[in-house]
Design a protein around this motif. Structure first.
Motif, short mmCIF file in Angstrom:
data_model
loop_
_atom_site.label_atom_id
_atom_site.label_comp_id
_atom_site.label_asym_id
_atom_site.label_seq_id
_atom_site.Cartn_x
_atom_site.Cartn_y
_atom_site.Cartn_z
N GLY A 198 0.81 -1.21 0.00
CA GLY A 198 0.00 0.00 0.00
C GLY A 198 0.84 1.26 0.00
N GLY A 199 2.04 1.19 0.55
CA GLY A 199 2.94 2.34 0.53
C GLY A 199 3.56 2.57 -0.84
N GLN A 200 3.54 1.55 -1.69
CA GLN A 200 4.14 1.66 -3.01
C GLN A 200 3.13 1.90 -4.12
N TRP A 201 1.93 1.33 -3.99
CA TRP A 201 0.88 1.45 -5.01
C TRP A 201 -0.45 1.73 -4.35
N GLU A 202 -1.34 2.26 -5.14
CA GLU A 202 -2.71 2.43 -4.67
C GLU A 202 -3.40 1.07 -4.78
N LEU A 203 -3.74 0.46 -3.65
CA LEU A 203 -4.29 -0.89 -3.67
C LEU A 203 -5.73 -0.94 -4.16
N PHE A 204 -6.51 0.06 -3.83
CA PHE A 204 -7.92 0.04 -4.18
C PHE A 204 -8.24 1.29 -4.98
N PRO A 205 -8.03 1.25 -6.30
CA PRO A 205 -8.27 2.43 -7.13
C PRO A 205 -9.73 2.87 -7.03
#
Length: 112
Positions: A18-25
């Motif tokens: 979650g710190g690297q990508w948006e998990l729930f667009p």
């Protein structure tokens, strides 16, 4: 890792990712489906020439054998099973009921 339990392990993983990508667009439905297809490399296929090959009724169950094509390969086949109402007509399944399972050809027989 506190005790090696799955929730703790995956909870930490969710924080890292979650710190690297948006998990729930927060994209609207059609845009989210298109983005997911592109991310995992799935072509957008559309069912065409959908047919009801046959129908049957057995007790309180109404069945339809369906087929369709996506433009290549053999036709795809499926069974749609629905409960009947008291007048003998197919009706929509009630929400919250467990799904009915179709019998697979060659694996326990075909519907009657």
């Amino acid at each position: 890792m506190p005790d090696g339990s799955a929730p703790a392990v995956f909870g930490e993983l969710a924080e890292v990712v979650g710190g690297q990508w948006e998990l729930f667009p927060s994209l609207p439905g059609p845009q989210l489906r298109a983005a997911a297809r592109q991310a995992i490399g799935v072509p957008a296929l559309t069912a065409a020439d959908v047919r009801v090959e046959r129908t049957w009724t057995d007790g309180d169950l109404h069945g339809e054998e369906l087929s369709w094509t996506v433009g290549f390969g053999p036709r795809t086949r499926a069974y749609l099973l629905r409960p009947r109402d008291h007048g003998g007509r197919p009706r929509r399944a009630d929400l919250g009921q467990p799904p009915l399972r179709a019998r697979r050809p060659g694996g326990g027989g075909r519907p009657p």
